[in-house]
Design a protein around this motif. Structure first.
Motif, short mmCIF file in Angstrom:
data_model
loop_
_atom_site.label_atom_id
_atom_site.label_comp_id
_atom_site.label_asym_id
_atom_site.label_seq_id
_atom_site.Cartn_x
_atom_site.Cartn_y
_atom_site.Cartn_z
N ALA A 108 4.93 13.85 -12.35
CA ALA A 108 5.01 13.79 -13.84
C ALA A 108 3.29 14.27 -14.85
O ALA A 108 3.68 13.97 -15.68
N ASN A 109 2.32 14.28 -14.01
CA ASN A 109 0.82 15.32 -13.99
C ASN A 109 0.69 13.83 -15.43
O ASN A 109 0.28 13.66 -16.86
N HIS A 110 0.72 11.94 -14.99
CA HIS A 110 0.20 10.98 -15.94
C HIS A 110 -0.78 10.10 -14.87
O HIS A 110 -0.20 10.32 -13.37
N PRO A 111 -1.55 10.19 -15.55
CA PRO A 111 -2.96 9.20 -15.00
C PRO A 111 -2.56 8.03 -14.60
O PRO A 111 -2.10 7.11 -15.15
N THR A 112 -2.76 7.48 -13.10
CA THR A 112 -2.89 6.44 -12.85
C THR A 112 -4.86 5.88 -11.96
O THR A 112 -4.06 5.94 -10.35
N GLN A 161 0.59 -0.79 0.17
CA GLN A 161 -0.42 0.01 -0.16
C GLN A 161 1.02 1.02 0.27
O GLN A 161 0.63 2.05 -0.81
N LYS A 162 2.17 1.52 0.88
CA LYS A 162 3.21 2.28 0.89
C LYS A 162 3.76 2.77 -1.03
O LYS A 162 3.91 3.43 -0.88
N ASP A 163 3.94 1.58 -1.23
CA ASP A 163 4.27 1.58 -2.38
C ASP A 163 2.97 2.01 -3.47
O ASP A 163 3.63 3.02 -4.69
N LEU A 164 2.30 1.73 -3.32
CA LEU A 164 1.01 2.04 -4.28
C LEU A 164 1.01 3.65 -3.84
O LEU A 164 0.86 4.57 -5.20
N ARG A 165 0.64 3.87 -2.83
CA ARG A 165 1.01 5.54 -3.04
C ARG A 165 2.08 6.25 -3.13
O ARG A 165 1.46 7.64 -3.70
N LEU A 166 3.19 5.85 -2.80
CA LEU A 166 4.15 6.64 -3.43
C LEU A 166 4.55 6.25 -5.39
O LEU A 166 4.62 7.46 -5.61
N ALA A 167 3.80 5.36 -5.87
CA ALA A 167 4.11 5.70 -7.59
C ALA A 167 2.76 6.81 -8.10
O ALA A 167 2.45 7.35 -8.61
N ILE A 168 1.68 6.60 -6.89
CA ILE A 168 0.58 7.91 -7.31
C ILE A 168 1.04 8.81 -7.22
O ILE A 168 0.79 9.75 -7.91
N SER A 169 1.44 9.31 -5.72
CA SER A 169 2.56 10.75 -5.74
C SER A 169 3.08 10.98 -7.20
O SER A 169 3.25 11.85 -7.77
N MET A 170 3.83 9.77 -7.53
CA MET A 170 4.90 9.96 -8.85
C MET A 170 4.55 9.84 -9.95
O MET A 170 4.70 11.32 -11.08
N GLY A 171 3.07 10.19 -10.13
CA GLY A 171 2.72 9.88 -11.43
C GLY A 171 2.22 11.59 -11.18
O GLY A 171 1.71 12.08 -12.43
N ASP A 172 1.65 12.11 -10.52
CA ASP A 172 1.14 13.00 -9.64
C ASP A 172 2.03 14.54 -10.30
O ASP A 172 1.68 15.28 -11.05
#
Length: 489
Positions: free
Chosen positions: A453-457, A440-451
């Motif tokens: 980069a202005n990339h939808p996740t 869940q931590k990794d999903l949260r960090l990946a979503i933040s990384m997408g934000d």
């Protein structure tokens, strides 16, 4: 358990820690090699390997009497090759007593024992175990692969039924280094020692901070492959087993870094990684020019950039090397290592990466490995949530969950991951192989990384909500497959 009466020259099955029983031969130990303290041991060379180890007598069984039993419970390719090597060995010794094979054969060349890391607390004389007429296994014996350099530690009782139906194949997988440079990808074979079936451990002193699900397996394999390792863990008791296996103990992270040439860290999240470096008696206090620090935790690229700057500002060398895998893959030495940062540190870590993993990727600048790791875990977490959703939908619509799994495992999505996770779900077994809270931590960090980069996740965002619900249901410290429970409550 009855005592096994064995002597030099006997063929045996030997049990080493978590590995399955393996065929070997009792041989004379090297001159002046001290026997480990404790119960009576025999010095064994294993077929299909070039390794030797002290094995307690209760962890040995005669080869011929238990051959059928062992073959039934071990099916791996490397195991079969080892058994075939024993049979070839026996054919060459035809006409001689199989319990004293090779004695008196003037044509046999005696091969040198490779250097061993053996526990040496006991000063007991070895004369009772030595036989000056005994010949070592010969050049015609099986080709080497790495098994274990240490004698079995305390608590490793010889219980056949607990042995997994697998071979030592995971440990003997040979590392390939895959490099990414200027957009091109090339594959290079590992060094020749690995290809030939053994790992030559670096002479550098290795430190390791963090003995959780992943770190414990990594340290165990580093020790087995002959590395000199100093360990530290926030909960000091976790160090005890590794001290018994030959590791040294560091009192603080700073002390470990000061004592070692290369220090690895593997902790839970970005905060833990920062605290380890910047906290009281932290890593930064031990960094001196030339000291190497390798961050193996799965964190965000911003944390990696900060840690890299801190370490290099003190004259240290920095590498990030998060690992893809699970506790079982860590135990088996089959992790996938994603590295980025100082290329010279990556090269210095070669034997360590060979011990802990099957493949290593070098991805360039610091932060690249963190980005790639988060993307991989985002996919894995989303996939696990979807499979769990499918299982619960099958049940809700009156379909057999087992049949769903059987069909799934016959199609294009078939994998060991799907089969094991789904079987565990159906059995209600959520013992952690990879913590739900960490995915869940990794999903949260990946979503933040997408934000950033202005990339939808959107898929990851949906999966993240399911894992958050599972955490609210007290599933944080269970396996990622416990996301299934978010759908049934």
């Amino acid at each position: 358990m009855a005592t096994v009466h064995l002597r030099i020259g006997d063929l045996v099955w030997g049990k080493l820690g978590r590995y399955p029983p393996w065929p070997g031969k009792i041989v004379s130990p090297p001159k002046d090699l001290k026997k480990p303290r404790g119960k009576k041991c025999h010095f064994v060379k294993f077929f299909g390997t070039e390794d030797h180890a002290w094995i307690k007598v209760e962890q040995l069984k005669p080869y011929h009497a238990h051959k059928e039993e062992m073959i039934k419970i071990n099916k791996g390719k490397r195991f079969q090759q080892a058994v075939d090597s024993v049979e070839d060995y026996l054919k060459k010794a035809k006409g001689k007593d199989q319990n004293s094979d090779c004695k008196g054969d003037s044509k046999v060349k005696k091969g040198p024992l490779k250097p061993l890391k053996i526990l040496e607390e006991d000063d007991e004389d070895l004369s009772a175990l030595k036989d000056p007429s005994e010949k070592d296994l010969t050049d015609s014996d099986p080709e080497p692969s790495t098994v274990e350099r240490l004698g079995s530690g305390p608590g490793t009782a010889f219980k056949w039924e607990s042995s997994p139906a697998s071979s030592l194949e995971p440990i003997s997988k040979r590392l390939k280094i895959i490099e990414e440079d200027s957009g091109s990808t090339s594959i290079q074979a590992a060094d020749s020692t690995a290809i030939n079936g053994s790992i030559t451990p670096t002479d550098k002193r290795i430190g390791f901070l963090g003995l959780g699900l992943m770190g414990s397996g990594i340290v165990s394999n580093l020790l087995k492959m002959g590395h000199v390792v100093t360990v530290w863990n926030r909960t000091a008791e976790k160090c005890d087993l590794f001290i018994q296996e030959g590791a040294r103990l560091g009192r603080t992270p700073a002390e470990v870094v000061s004592m070692c040439d290369i220090t690895f860290s593997c902790v839970s999240d970005p905060k833990a990684a920062r605290d380890l470096v910047l906290g009281p008696s932290g890593v930064l206090q031990g960094i001196r020019p030339g000291k190497c620090y390798v961050e193996m935790s799965t964190v965000d690229p911003e944390t990696i950039a900060e840690l890299s700057q801190l370490v290099t500002s003190r004259g240290g060398r920095f590498l990030e090397a998060p690992v893809a895998g699970s506790q079982q893959l860590s135990n088996d030495g089959m992790l996938v290592i994603l590295a980025a940062g100082d290329r010279t540190v990556y090269e210095d870590c070669s034997s360590c990466f060979q011990a802990m993993g099957k493949t290593s990727f070098f991805l360039g600048e610091p932060g690249n490995a963190a980005r790639m790791m988060l993307i991989l875990n985002m996919v894995q977490g989303s996939f696990m949530a979807t499979v769990a959703e499918g299982l619960t939908l099958a049940q809700a619509t009156g379909q057999s969950q087992q049949t769903f799994l059987d069909i799934l495992c016959q199609g294009q999505m078939a994998s060991t991951f799907v089969d094991q996770k789904c079987q565990n779900i159906l059995q209600g077994n959520f013992k952690p192989d990879y913590y739900l809270k960490h995915i869940q931590k990794d999903l949260r960090l990946a979503i933040s990384m997408g934000d950033m980069a202005n990339h939808p996740t959107p898929m990851a965002a949906a999966a993240n909500e399911v894992y958050k619900r599972a955490k609210a249901l007290d599933q944080s410290d269970n396996d990622i497959s416990a996301v299934y429970r978010a759908y049934i409550h």
